[in-house]
Write a protein that holds these residues in place. Structure first.
Motif, PDB file in Angstrom:
ATOM      1  N   HIS A   1       8.345   4.116   6.083  1.00 54.32           N
ATOM      2  CA  HIS A   1       7.016   3.865   5.312  1.00 54.32           C
ATOM      3  C   HIS A   1       6.331   2.674   5.884  1.00 54.32           C
ATOM      4  CE1 HIS A   1       4.467   3.712   2.080  1.00 54.32           C
ATOM      5  NE2 HIS A   1       4.676   2.570   1.523  1.00 54.32           N
TER       6      HIS A   1
ATOM      7  N   SER B   1       3.224  -0.158   5.501  1.00 51.06           N
ATOM      8  CA  SER B   1       2.385  -0.885   4.547  1.00 51.06           C
ATOM      9  C   SER B   1       0.925  -0.244   4.531  1.00 51.06           C
ATOM     10  CB  SER B   1       2.574  -2.325   4.388  1.00 51.06           C
ATOM     11  OG  SER B   1       1.920  -2.680   5.662  1.00 51.06           O
ATOM     12  N   PRO B   2       0.206  -0.580   3.405  1.00 52.19           N
ATOM     13  CA  PRO B   2      -1.016   0.049   3.644  1.00 52.19           C
ATOM     14  C   PRO B   2      -2.005  -1.001   4.367  1.00 52.19           C
ATOM     15  CG  PRO B   2      -0.519  -0.152   1.236  1.00 52.19           C
ATOM     16  CD  PRO B   2       0.600  -0.799   2.161  1.00 52.19           C
TER      17      PRO B   2
END
Length: 110
Positions: A1, A3-4
């Motif tokens: 994943h 991070s934004p």
């Protein structure tokens, strides 16, 4: 994943690079075309080596291709010029250097 923030940075970087490439490629095409016209007026284009005239013609047709080749050529030149520095950086972070470290000098006999 991911991070934004990283996604945002990646997207913005890709947009900027694409925009820059779109601006440079037409200029490369026009410069190559201008040089070909100049060389033909002075009867120099036929005297150029075949690989140079082929590259110029291709650059006049496709600026993106020329830009990519210029970049890879520059990258290869940088790697060749700084190969010892690059090797030293890689060796510094390589765990094998712990096994092949400098040998301790033998004690001097008097």
């Amino acid at each position: 994943h991911v991070s934004p923030i990283v996604k945002t940075i990646d997207n913005e970087t890709r947009k900027k690079v694409t925009k820059a490439r779109e601006g440079i490629a037409p200029r490369l095409e026009s410069l190559a075309s201008s040089f070909i016209e100049f060389a033909q007026k002075k009867n120099l284009f036929d005297k150029l080596p075949k690989f140079i005239s082929t590259q110029l013609t291709r650059a006049a047709e496709d600026g993106q291709w020329a830009l990519d080749n210029l970049f890879y050529g520059y990258l290869a030149l940088v790697v060749v010029l700084f190969r010892s520095t690059i090797f030293r950086i890689i060796w510094f972070f390589c765990p094998l250097r712990l096994f092949f470290g400098k040998k301790k000098p033998a004690p001097k006999k008097h």
